[in-house]
Enzyme design. Structure first.
Site, PDB file in Angstrom:
ATOM      1  N   LEU A  93       0.825  -1.215   0.000  1.00 27.80           N
ATOM      2  CA  LEU A  93       0.000   0.000   0.000  1.00 27.80           C
ATOM      3  C   LEU A  93       0.856   1.260   0.000  1.00 27.80           C
ATOM      4  CD1 LEU A  93      -2.097  -1.390   2.918  1.00 27.80           C
ATOM      5  CD2 LEU A  93      -3.242  -0.556   0.884  1.00 27.80           C
ATOM      6  N   TYR A 102       1.555  15.489  -6.814  1.00 33.75           N
ATOM      7  CA  TYR A 102       1.918  14.932  -8.135  1.00 33.75           C
ATOM      8  C   TYR A 102       2.599  15.961  -9.034  1.00 33.75           C
ATOM      9  CZ  TYR A 102      -1.737  11.557  -6.685  1.00 33.75           C
ATOM     10  OH  TYR A 102      -2.523  10.679  -5.992  1.00 33.75           O
ATOM     11  N   TYR A 182       1.867  10.438 -11.251  1.00 36.96           N
ATOM     12  CA  TYR A 182       1.406   9.361 -10.361  1.00 36.96           C
ATOM     13  C   TYR A 182       0.760   8.240 -11.177  1.00 36.96           C
ATOM     14  CZ  TYR A 182      -2.055   7.428  -6.916  1.00 36.96           C
ATOM     15  OH  TYR A 182      -2.854   6.630  -6.128  1.00 36.96           O
TER      16      TYR A 182
HETATM   17  N1  LIG Z   1      -7.580   5.989  -0.607  1.00 36.46           N
HETATM   18  C1  LIG Z   1      -7.939   5.794  -1.863  1.00 36.46           C
HETATM   19  O1  LIG Z   1      -9.081   5.987  -2.228  1.00 36.46           O
HETATM   20  C2  LIG Z   1      -6.962   5.291  -2.879  1.00 36.46           C
HETATM   21  C3  LIG Z   1      -7.345   5.397  -4.198  1.00 36.46           C
HETATM   22  C4  LIG Z   1      -6.527   4.919  -5.204  1.00 36.46           C
HETATM   23  C5  LIG Z   1      -5.340   4.311  -4.867  1.00 36.46           C
HETATM   24  N2  LIG Z   1      -4.969   4.197  -3.570  1.00 36.46           N
HETATM   25  C6  LIG Z   1      -3.702   3.522  -3.306  1.00 36.46           C
HETATM   26  O2  LIG Z   1      -3.819   2.738  -2.125  1.00 36.46           O
HETATM   27  C7  LIG Z   1      -2.596   2.798  -1.377  1.00 36.46           C
HETATM   28  C8  LIG Z   1      -2.864   3.257   0.047  1.00 36.46           C
HETATM   29  O3  LIG Z   1      -3.550   4.493   0.033  1.00 36.46           O
HETATM   30  P1  LIG Z   1      -3.989   5.271   1.352  1.00 36.46           P
HETATM   31  O4  LIG Z   1      -5.149   6.074   1.000  1.00 36.46           O
HETATM   32  O5  LIG Z   1      -4.060   4.341   2.493  1.00 36.46           O
HETATM   33  O6  LIG Z   1      -2.728   6.246   1.542  1.00 36.46           O
HETATM   34  P2  LIG Z   1      -1.928   6.668   2.839  1.00 36.46           P
HETATM   35  O7  LIG Z   1      -1.017   7.772   2.446  1.00 36.46           O
HETATM   36  O8  LIG Z   1      -2.851   6.906   3.974  1.00 36.46           O
HETATM   37  O9  LIG Z   1      -1.072   5.369   3.174  1.00 36.46           O
HETATM   38  C9  LIG Z   1       0.153   5.053   2.570  1.00 36.46           C
HETATM   39  C10 LIG Z   1       1.098   4.602   3.675  1.00 36.46           C
HETATM   40  O10 LIG Z   1       2.330   4.193   3.072  1.00 36.46           O
HETATM   41  C11 LIG Z   1       3.386   4.621   3.907  1.00 36.46           C
HETATM   42  N3  LIG Z   1       4.603   4.742   3.109  1.00 36.46           N
HETATM   43  C12 LIG Z   1       4.799   5.538   2.027  1.00 36.46           C
HETATM   44  N4  LIG Z   1       6.062   5.411   1.596  1.00 36.46           N
HETATM   45  C13 LIG Z   1       6.673   4.512   2.393  1.00 36.46           C
HETATM   46  C14 LIG Z   1       7.983   3.984   2.450  1.00 36.46           C
HETATM   47  N5  LIG Z   1       8.930   4.369   1.593  1.00 36.46           N
HETATM   48  N6  LIG Z   1       8.267   3.065   3.393  1.00 36.46           N
HETATM   49  C15 LIG Z   1       7.324   2.690   4.290  1.00 36.46           C
HETATM   50  N7  LIG Z   1       6.072   3.174   4.291  1.00 36.46           N
HETATM   51  C16 LIG Z   1       5.746   4.083   3.369  1.00 36.46           C
HETATM   52  C17 LIG Z   1       2.931   5.965   4.452  1.00 36.46           C
HETATM   53  O11 LIG Z   1       3.625   6.318   5.633  1.00 36.46           O
HETATM   54  C18 LIG Z   1       1.442   5.717   4.665  1.00 36.46           C
HETATM   55  O12 LIG Z   1       1.190   5.302   6.000  1.00 36.46           O
HETATM   56  C19 LIG Z   1      -1.658   3.698  -2.183  1.00 36.46           C
HETATM   57  O13 LIG Z   1      -0.840   2.884  -2.983  1.00 36.46           O
HETATM   58  C20 LIG Z   1      -2.584   4.507  -3.057  1.00 36.46           C
HETATM   59  O14 LIG Z   1      -1.956   4.906  -4.251  1.00 36.46           O
HETATM   60  C21 LIG Z   1      -5.749   4.705  -2.569  1.00 36.46           C
HETATM   61  O1  LIG Z   2      -8.920   8.292  -4.487  1.00 36.10           O
HETATM   62  C1  LIG Z   2      -8.682   7.791  -5.622  1.00 36.10           C
HETATM   63  O2  LIG Z   2      -9.365   6.947  -6.135  1.00 36.10           O
HETATM   64  C2  LIG Z   2      -7.470   8.285  -6.382  1.00 36.10           C
HETATM   65  O3  LIG Z   2      -7.739   9.589  -6.722  1.00 36.10           O
HETATM   66  C3  LIG Z   2      -7.261  10.668  -5.994  1.00 36.10           C
HETATM   67  O4  LIG Z   2      -7.385  11.736  -6.911  1.00 36.10           O
HETATM   68  P1  LIG Z   2      -8.600  12.730  -6.896  1.00 36.10           P
HETATM   69  O5  LIG Z   2      -9.918  12.034  -6.811  1.00 36.10           O
HETATM   70  O6  LIG Z   2      -8.440  13.668  -8.025  1.00 36.10           O
HETATM   71  O7  LIG Z   2      -8.240  13.493  -5.551  1.00 36.10           O
HETATM   72  P2  LIG Z   2      -9.071  14.294  -4.477  1.00 36.10           P
HETATM   73  O8  LIG Z   2      -8.116  15.113  -3.699  1.00 36.10           O
HETATM   74  O9  LIG Z   2      -9.903  13.365  -3.709  1.00 36.10           O
HETATM   75  O10 LIG Z   2      -9.951  15.316  -5.354  1.00 36.10           O
HETATM   76  C4  LIG Z   2     -11.164  15.017  -5.958  1.00 36.10           C
HETATM   77  C5  LIG Z   2     -11.646  16.234  -6.735  1.00 36.10           C
HETATM   78  O11 LIG Z   2     -11.939  17.299  -5.819  1.00 36.10           O
HETATM   79  C6  LIG Z   2     -11.308  18.502  -6.234  1.00 36.10           C
HETATM   80  N1  LIG Z   2     -11.011  19.285  -4.987  1.00 36.10           N
HETATM   81  C7  LIG Z   2     -10.133  18.818  -4.071  1.00 36.10           C
HETATM   82  C8  LIG Z   2      -9.908  19.502  -2.892  1.00 36.10           C
HETATM   83  C9  LIG Z   2     -10.592  20.725  -2.654  1.00 36.10           C
HETATM   84  O12 LIG Z   2     -10.448  21.408  -1.596  1.00 36.10           O
HETATM   85  N2  LIG Z   2     -11.464  21.164  -3.594  1.00 36.10           N
HETATM   86  C10 LIG Z   2     -11.701  20.488  -4.757  1.00 36.10           C
HETATM   87  O13 LIG Z   2     -12.504  20.938  -5.588  1.00 36.10           O
HETATM   88  C11 LIG Z   2     -10.113  18.055  -7.052  1.00 36.10           C
HETATM   89  O14 LIG Z   2      -9.702  19.059  -7.947  1.00 36.10           O
HETATM   90  C12 LIG Z   2     -10.678  16.825  -7.751  1.00 36.10           C
HETATM   91  O15 LIG Z   2     -11.410  17.236  -8.879  1.00 36.10           O
HETATM   92  C13 LIG Z   2      -5.808  10.480  -5.616  1.00 36.10           C
HETATM   93  O16 LIG Z   2      -4.999  10.558  -6.753  1.00 36.10           O
HETATM   94  C14 LIG Z   2      -5.528   9.153  -4.992  1.00 36.10           C
HETATM   95  O17 LIG Z   2      -5.787   9.104  -3.638  1.00 36.10           O
HETATM   96  C15 LIG Z   2      -6.205   8.003  -5.622  1.00 36.10           C
HETATM   97  O18 LIG Z   2      -5.285   7.302  -6.406  1.00 36.10           O
END
Ligand SMILES: NC(=O)c1ccc[n+]([C@@H]2O[C@H](COP(=O)([O-])OP(=O)(O)OC[C@H]3O[C@@H](n4cnc5c(N)ncnc54)[C@H](O)[C@@H]3O)[C@@H](O)[C@H]2O)c1
Ligand SMILES: O=C(O)[C@H]1O[C@H](OP(=O)(O)OP(=O)(O)OC[C@H]2O[C@@H](n3ccc(=O)[nH]c3=O)[C@H](O)[C@@H]2O)[C@H](O)[C@@H](O)[C@@H]1O
Length: 386
Positions: A93, A102, A182
């Protein structure tokens, strides 16, 4: 926990999972689920454990002998291979995954999402270990429909916007739009994992999350994260609501997203963990196609829900428009629309999301209010006194 069976009726054997990035938003929920509902063991790897402290302490917790935390930066720590070897399954993750990074830290973004993931894939492949890798829905980029004239009737045809794992193209903007650093890094690591599967027999599953949201996502600037930091939209809007500021709509808030409750999404991940025969070799969209809104609609709904859970009236001007250049800086670009096709995950894992957008915002904003309202009040009164 006794008598747990997989989707084919076979008993589920306890396994050891090396979870990298376990201290983040998704990792914390996955650890919680694994500890409370399964017999599996977790080797939790992260640079921080703030979000899983409640699972690690006190030592009297029922699952204390099934979770251990390893403070490791995977960029430069030789202990990583040993942990992967000790585990049956690795879940990766770890990533930089906030859009504000990004275009402003593209090198860190590319290194984190591609280069730093390489050894994880290599160790899994060389040691014959299964890998579940977290990619993103951003891999699809923009929809084909985004390139049609605004008034084209084809824009209403799902063939031009629904995102399918095995047929949709990946459409990114030009290199100078560094937003796509990204998505592009995630795409290349997906291709590498897929190739390891095809050429070297790596057992893999790739997850493409579509905007998973819920408690513990990101941080509230100035409270548990940097004052100048820009988290993802849920935390940005929560911060504005908690501080009684208008919510900022980037470029008019016209982009569309489908939001899914973290707990629904975690159910899907657990199915992948416990049904390797059905999950290996697959790429899965995990999202909720029924929860689509524009960002403007999200802002309006969050304003209403927050008013309900906090008992505070809404502002007279609840939103303001800001340009993406002002908000994110040079090089920002956006995905226009994100609807996941659910055919593959339905067929392989019989999974469907359950929670409506209103309900998931209600439980999440209740958490945000309970966790942060007092701290924000104190921080704001301190800054007025100064
Ligand atoms: N939250 C979403 O909706 C979403 C959407 C699309 C993709 N993702 C993917 O899911 C994964 C997890 O997302 P999240 O929302 O939990 O993000 P997050 O930032 O909360 O969690 C990522 C974790 O990875 C750890 N990390 C980063 N680099 C590291 C390193 N070099 N060594 C050790 N730990 C490290 C960070 O400290 C953090 O705790 C990511 O790969 C992200 O791209 C999340
Ligand atoms: O969550 C996901 O599925 C993926 O998409 C996210 O990208 P995005 O949805 O663009 O990121 P957000 O910050 O959640 O923004 C959503 C939308 O809200 C807008 N936004 C964001 C913040 C704000 O204060 N106001 C606002 O209008 C952004 O421009 C964008 O259009 C992130 O890239 C990742 O966490 C992940 O890979």
């Amino acid at each position: 926990m006794a008598g747990r069976v997989d989707l084919d009726g076979n008993p589920i054997k306890p396994i050891t999972i090396c979870m990298i990035g376990a201290g983040g938003f998704i990792g914390s929920h996955l650890c919680e689920k694994l500890m409370s509902e399964t017999p599996h063991k977790v080797l939790a790897v992260d640079v921080s454990n703030d979000k899983i402290k409640h699972l690690l302490e006190p030592a009297t917790l029922a699952w204390a002998d099934r979770i251990e935390f390893h403070r490791i930066n995977i960029k430069n720590d030789s202990r990583l291979e040993g942990l992967i070897k000790m585990a049956d399954l690795t879940i990766n993750l770890a990533a930089i995954c906030t859009p504000a990074d990004y275009n402003t830290r593209p090198l860190d973004t590319i290194y984190s999402n591609f280069i730093d993931a390489l050894p994880v894939v290599k160790y899994c492949s060389e040691n014959g270990k299964r890998l579940i890798h977290f990619s993103t829905c951003e891999i699809y980029g923009k929809t084909i429909g985004a390139f049609l004239p605004k008034d084209s009737p084809l824009r209403q045809d799902p063939a031009y916007y629904v995102l399918k794992e095995d047929t949709s193209p990946c459409i990114f903007g030009p290199i100078e739009k560094q937003r796509w650093s990204y998505a592009c890094a995630k795409q290349l690591i997906e291709r590498l994992i897929y190739a390891e599967g095809a050429e070297n027999g790596l057992e893999f599953t790739i997850v493409r999350p579509f905007n998973w949201i819920g408690p513990r996502m990101d941080f509230i600037p100035g409270i548990d994260g940097p004052s100048e930091g820009v988290p993802r939209v849920l935390a940005c809007f929560s911060n504005n609501l908690l501080r009684r500021e208008p919510l900022k709509l980037v470029d008019g808030g016209e982009s569309q997203r489908t939001f899914i409750y973290i707990k629904d999404a975690i159910d899907a991940v657990l199915l992948m963990i416990e049904n390797p025969a059905r999950a290996n070799g697959h790429i899965f969209n995990v999202g909720n196609p029924n929860n689509e809104v524009t960002v403007r609609q999200l802002a309006e709904m969050m304003t209403k829900v927050y008013s309900k859970v906090s008992g505070e009236s809404s502002l007279e001007t609840p939103t303001i428009d800001v340009s993406s250049k002002e908000f994110y800086g040079e090089g920002y670009d956006d995905s226009d629309k994100r609807i996941p096709d659910m055919t593959i995950i339905n067929k392989q894992l019989a999974w469907n999301p359950k929670t409506s957008l209103w309900d998931l915002l209600e439980s999440t904003l209740t958490y945000q209010h309970r966790t942060y309202a007092e701290a924000i009040k104190q921080a704001m009164s301190k800054s007025t006194a100064n």
